[in-house]
Design an enzyme around this catalytic site. Structure first.
Site, PDB file in Angstrom:
ATOM      1  N   SER A 167       0.827  -1.208   0.000  1.00 57.56           N
ATOM      2  CA  SER A 167       0.000   0.000   0.000  1.00 57.56           C
ATOM      3  C   SER A 167       0.862   1.258   0.000  1.00 57.56           C
ATOM      4  O   SER A 167       0.585   2.221  -0.723  1.00 57.56           O
ATOM      5  CB  SER A 167      -0.933  -0.001   1.219  1.00 57.56           C
ATOM      6  OG  SER A 167      -1.774   1.123   1.207  1.00 57.56           O
ATOM      7  N   ASP A 168       1.917   1.256   0.799  1.00 62.55           N
ATOM      8  CA  ASP A 168       2.827   2.403   0.834  1.00 62.55           C
ATOM      9  C   ASP A 168       3.470   2.641  -0.525  1.00 62.55           C
ATOM     10  O   ASP A 168       3.540   3.774  -1.012  1.00 62.55           O
ATOM     11  CB  ASP A 168       3.922   2.178   1.874  1.00 62.55           C
ATOM     12  CG  ASP A 168       3.474   2.511   3.285  1.00 62.55           C
ATOM     13  OD1 ASP A 168       2.427   3.168   3.444  1.00 62.55           O
ATOM     14  OD2 ASP A 168       4.178   2.123   4.239  1.00 62.55           O
TER      15      ASP A 168
END
Length: 426
Positions: A167-168
């Site tokens: 996600s990052d």
């Protein structure tokens, strides 16, 4: 140490000026990738709050080619330094809880009073707008994976978090093109622009058609682990010797070449399951299961090397699962410079991932490692017009701060947790 004027001219983005006051991965990765393309990037941190990624292995890779400036924007002098850099920059990117800079009195409108043409990029877990109870929530990678729904698509019986920090990093890549799109808008319109990047939306955007499938038709695909949830013959298979390989036998031409290998009829030769132009089928249908059983029988009779050789000979997409040592030793990785070495102020001489996206006329470079905390304060401040006496005063007041190498090693206990630094200390 280096200042703004010391940044070498190279790459496709030479001359582009970026101020990055983000932390962790989702925000700063965008600036880091653009710095590799020659953009002048200043990473701005607070004197008591270094970036949380400092001291971790990823920091030297995500922040190489950047300059480091540390100042307290909550103080009058620190705010002035920050706004001087806003005046200098073409793009300002920040990552924090939604509305954080508004609460500091640094709204987009205030920023545009200082630099009317600047491109502003806000990165947060939930976005700057929406349900107020969500906007100010903190977020890390796993939060983004869970809230986006992406985690629910992976795993088998339980949802699976994808490592490392999917996600990052997806948000960081989204931030990268958001920065450039926002900047291009300022060029085309002559006016500043602001873009709101939400971490969970960045990941939700790459769910392919799963949301359409569910929201429109109520169909929710099961979790299938390493098996594709929809396409037959598009999965990992265990061979006779117990080793695993991915095979993707989809597409009309691929099916024509590949079906005879696994004992299926060539499409268009009379079998009603496989008509002319057949490109593949759903794994959960009778035809899909027939295809899967044929592949499983084939791989059970051949070693992984045999399967790989035959598939490659017929131009069938396939790949054994590489371990990191395989990546390091692969001739193609070496030939493209996918792995490279450079010197880092914190970790010394290191080996890691090289420069991606190979530009022909304006190649990217690694001209320096990731700077230590506040390493470039003095040079940057001099470029902004501060003299030594004033800079010394700012240090004495705690408005600016820096860590030398010894302080960095002690703060992050690098001599305990980084093996090659432990050997160096011994």
């Amino acid at each position: 140490m280096a200042g703004i004027k010391d940044f070498p001219k190279f790459g496709a983005l030479a001359g582009l000026k970026i101020l990055d006051s983000g932390s962790n991965i989702a925000g700063p990765l965008g600036g880091g990738l653009l710095a590799e393309c020659g953009a002048t990037v200043i990473h701005f941190e607070g004197p008591k709050k270094p970036d949380n990624q400092r001291g971790w292995y990823g920091y030297p890779q995500n922040h190489r080619n950047q300059l480091s400036m540390v100042a307290d924007i909550k103080s009058e002098e620190g705010r002035k330094i920050f706004l001087d850099l806003i005046k200098w920059a073409d793009i300002w990117v920040e990552s924090s809880k939604g509305g954080q800079y508004d609460r500091l009195g640094l709204s987009d409108e205030v920023i545009w009073e200082v630099n009317p043409k600047i491109a502003i990029v806000h990165v947060s877990g939930y976005g700057q707008t929406g349900d107020p109870s969500y906007v100010t929530r903190a977020s890390y990678d796993a939060v983004g994976q869970a809230f986006s729904g992406y985690m629910s698509l992976n795993g088998t019986t339980e949802a699976l978090k994808i490592n490392p920090y999917l996600s990052d990093f997806v948000c960081g890549l989204t931030t990268c093109w958001a920065m450039l799109a926002c900047y291009v808008s300022t060029i085309l319109t002559g006016k500043g622009e602001s873009v709101d990047v939400a971490q969970y939306e960045a990941l939700a955007r790459i769910m392919d058609g799963r949301m359409i499938q569910y929201a429109t038709d109520g169909v929710k695909m099961p979790r299938t682990g390493n098996k594709d949830a929809q396409a037959a013959l598009f999965s990992f298979y265990t061979c006779k010797d117990g080793r695993t390989i991915f095979i993707g036998m989809t597409g009309a031409e691929v099916c024509k070449r590949g079906f005879p290998i696994i004992g299926l009829p060539v499409p268009g030769t009379g079998d009603p399951d496989f008509p002319e132009g057949f490109t593949g089928w759903m794994i959960y249908t009778p035809v899909g299961q027939r295809m899967e059983k044929a592949m499983e029988k084939y791989v059970s009779e051949h070693t992984m090397e045999e399967v790989e050789a035959e598939m490659q000979a017929h131009q069938i997409p396939c790949q054994r699962v590489y371990e990191l040592e395989d990546c390091l030793n692969d001739p193609h990785w070496k030939a493209r410079g996918t792995i490279t070495e450079w010197d880092d102020p914190m970790m010394g001489h290191i080996t890691g991932l090289g420069l991606i996206n190979k530009f022909k006329r304006n190649p990217s470079e690694i001209w320096r490692g990731a700077p230590l905390f506040g390493m470039d304060n003095r040079d940057i401040l001099k470029d902004l017009g501060y003299d030594d006496a004033k800079i010394d005063e700012l240090y004495e007041q705690g408005i600016v701060n820096e860590f030398d190498l010894d302080t960095t090693i002690k703060r992050y206990r690098l001599d305990e947790v980084i093996p090659h630094m432990r050997k160096k200390e011994e």
